[in-house]
Write an enzyme that holds these catalytic residues in place. Structure first.
Site, PDB file in Angstrom:
ATOM      1  N   LYS A 129       0.823  -1.215   0.000  1.00 55.08           N
ATOM      2  CA  LYS A 129       0.000   0.000   0.000  1.00 55.08           C
ATOM      3  C   LYS A 129       0.857   1.265   0.000  1.00 55.08           C
ATOM      4  O   LYS A 129       1.650   1.458  -0.889  1.00 55.08           O
ATOM      5  CB  LYS A 129      -0.985  -0.039   1.177  1.00 55.08           C
ATOM      6  CG  LYS A 129      -1.912  -1.250   1.082  1.00 55.08           C
ATOM      7  CD  LYS A 129      -2.823  -1.418   2.260  1.00 55.08           C
ATOM      8  CE  LYS A 129      -2.121  -2.010   3.447  1.00 55.08           C
ATOM      9  NZ  LYS A 129      -3.000  -2.556   4.469  1.00 55.08           N
ATOM     10  N   ASP A 141      -5.788  -6.710   9.903  1.00 53.64           N
ATOM     11  CA  ASP A 141      -7.122  -6.096   9.930  1.00 53.64           C
ATOM     12  C   ASP A 141      -8.230  -7.095   9.570  1.00 53.64           C
ATOM     13  O   ASP A 141      -9.362  -6.999  10.060  1.00 53.64           O
ATOM     14  CB  ASP A 141      -7.199  -4.855   9.022  1.00 53.64           C
ATOM     15  CG  ASP A 141      -6.603  -5.059   7.648  1.00 53.64           C
ATOM     16  OD1 ASP A 141      -6.174  -6.194   7.342  1.00 53.64           O
ATOM     17  OD2 ASP A 141      -6.570  -4.099   6.864  1.00 53.64           O
TER      18      ASP A 141
HETATM   19  C1  BGC Z   1      -1.831  -6.425   3.458  1.00 50.72           C
HETATM   20  C2  BGC Z   1      -2.750  -7.259   4.301  1.00 50.72           C
HETATM   21  C3  BGC Z   1      -3.960  -6.459   4.712  1.00 50.72           C
HETATM   22  C4  BGC Z   1      -4.629  -5.855   3.487  1.00 50.72           C
HETATM   23  C5  BGC Z   1      -5.826  -5.000   3.831  1.00 50.72           C
HETATM   24  C6  BGC Z   1      -2.591  -5.802   2.318  1.00 50.72           C
HETATM   25  O1  BGC Z   1      -1.767  -4.922   1.592  1.00 50.72           O
HETATM   26  O2  BGC Z   1      -0.778  -7.210   2.972  1.00 50.72           O
HETATM   27  O3  BGC Z   1      -2.066  -7.746   5.428  1.00 50.72           O
HETATM   28  O4  BGC Z   1      -4.863  -7.295   5.375  1.00 50.72           O
HETATM   29  O5  BGC Z   1      -3.702  -5.049   2.800  1.00 50.72           O
HETATM   30  O6  BGC Z   1      -5.477  -3.904   4.614  1.00 50.72           O
END
Ligand code: BGC
Length: 470
Positions: A175, A211
């Site tokens: 992200k 999450d």
């Molecule tokens: C992460 C996950 C997370 C998801 C939603 C992903 O980029 O790797 O661990 O649950 O985003 O936030």
């Protein structure tokens, strides 16, 4: 189980037709997007690949799905009580939360949101964790709880390898974060070290979670059939309740656990090339424009961080090829990566739901574009195709999970900004899951704030289990 008929699936996969005054133009645009609209056979192929990757992951064989053991073997049993803290890092917001529980139910909640600037998101780990610790202690001191021993559930929504309930080693950032020196480190330890450097509170991290896990646990307080937690937000991922005997990666001693929550980490699905048959040039460009290239393939098809950019890449290509906004000045803005965010896609999709064009025109005006009627139809069509592909991909994985869990009734607890704000995802998902696994009874519920409240609930579960084993 009812055997799925792919005729029904084929019919269900149709999106609204693109009707333009110029049929040649329509045809060319549809050709560009054809690979993003899956046939029933392609949907089934993706499903087969997902199931195979899940099986490999759970058996510790090379797979793009981590299938990580969370070591959370049970949900709330109604005996939990006391004060619990939660820290939520990973999505749009960073929050600290205090939850007071009595008989397993929240009776008081205090929350504070904090801003994390871009320099902390992509810098080195120590300033980031020092900042997290500062926020925790500011919050705890403001509550007058600095001398109270507070168990904390740390929602850290990035892929980690979990060695136990309170040890999680970061695999990669995703992200909007990339503090690379934290990779391969135990983030619970990083947080503890930062808290110790301050030494002004008595906070103890008792669980690290994702999450999705928080969402499942929070969902289970709303609906006891909850067995899946799903996040459709900036990123995307899901977790589910797995039969413990199927899980091979189990480091601490087992104590007769019958089930355990598995964090799939489906954002990375396809990182090993197994999904290359659906990748388009638009996806390649989206990947090239992302913070960490060649990683999180699946998330780049479905996450809120990316849908807007995929739409933008397509619109820019159609414009360059003279199929869109002919005679308009699109030189800046629309041709610049990151300018079209996913919330704008949701607004344009709202026009499609309403049969209108107000949002579409307003958004294009911000890009300095005055569209004609056909331009509007093309923009709405592109938003629909990209959003619809995301809904279908998520549904394929969820349908496979429902088959795997194989219970009479399963509730999927969902949270995330994309799910909340996109006007069509939920309905498409309901429709596609039913078509992909007919006869299965399931419900989608919105488990608001699973990543915050859920973390405090997990801290409470962790404390209860710890006491029992002492
Ligand atoms: C992460 C996950 C997370 C998801 C939603 C992903 O980029 O790797 O661990 O649950 O985003 O936030």
């Amino acid at each position: 189980m009812v055997v799925p008929t792919d005729h029904a699936l084929h019919e269900g996969l149709q999106v609204s037709p693109l009707i333009l005054s110029d049929d040649v133009r329509r045809q060319k645009i549809e050709n560009h997007l054809a690979k993003m609209r899956f046939s029933a056979a392609t949907a089934r192929k993706i499903q087969d690949v997902f199931i195979s990757e899940m099986n490999k992951g759970i058996h510790q064989q090379p797979s793009s799905l981590q299938m990580e053991n969370t070591y959370i073997p049970e949900l709330l049993d109604g005996t939990e009580g006391g004060l619990f803290l939660a820290l939520d890092l990973g999505g749009t917001n960073f929050r600290v939360l205090l939850l007071e529980l009595a008989n397993g139910a929240p009776i008081r909640q205090e929350v504070k949101r904090y801003y994390i600037g871009p320099e902390l998101r992509v810098g080195s780990a120590v300033p980031l964790f020092d900042y997290l610790a500062k926020c925790v202690s500011d919050f705890v001191i403001a509550q007058g709880l600095q001398d109270v021993e507070l168990p904390l559930g740390f929602t850290f929504s990035f892929p980690t390898i979990q060695h136990s309930l309170d040890v999680g080693v970061l695999v990669t950032w995703t992200k909007t974060f990339n503090c690379s020196d934290a990779v391969n480190k135990d983030v619970v330890l990083l947080l503890h070290e930062a808290l110790d450097r301050r030494g002004d509170t008595k906070v103890k991290v008792v669980a690290i979670l994702n999450d999705t896990t928080g969402t499942l646990v929070q969902g289970s307080t709303l609906d006891s059939d909850t067995a899946v937690g799903l996040i459709l937000g900036t990123g995307s991922n899901a977790c589910y309740l797995e039969n413990a005997d199927r899980v091979e990666h189990w480091e601490p001693e087992r104590h007769g656990e019958r089930q355990v929550i598995i964090d799939i980490e489906w954002g990375a699905f396809g990182d090993n090339g197994v999904l290359d048959f659906i990748k388009t040039d638009f996806d390649r460009e989206n990947d090239a424009n992302s913070l960490i290239v060649n990683s999180f393939t699946f998330e780049k098809y479905i996450g809120g961080k990316y849908l807007g950019e995929v739409v933008r890449v397509i619109l820019a290509r159609l414009t360059k090829e003279g199929l869109l906004f002919v005679g308009e000045n699109t030189s800046q803005n629309l041709l610049t990566p990151g300018t079209l965010t996913t919330d704008l896609v949701s607004h344009i999709e709202q026009d499609s739901v309403d049969g209108g064009d107000t949002n579409t025109k307003e958004i294009l005006a911000k890009f300095g574009i005055i569209p004609d009627q056909d331009d509007i139809k093309v923009v709405q069509y592109v938003c629909e195709v990209v959003s619809n592909r995301a809904a279908l991909l998520v549904s394929i994985c969820l349908a496979s999970l429902l088959d795997r869990i194989d219970r009479e009734q399963v509730t999927i607890a969902v949270d995330g900004s994309l799910y909340k704000h996109h006007p069509r995802l939920e309905n498409w998902m309901k429709q596609y899951i039913s078509l992909l696994t007919p006869g299965r009874k399931f419900k989608l519920i919105h488990a608001e704030d699973g990543s915050g409240k859920g973390a405090a609930l997990v801290a409470a579960i962790a404390q209860r289990i710890k006491k029992r084993l002492e």
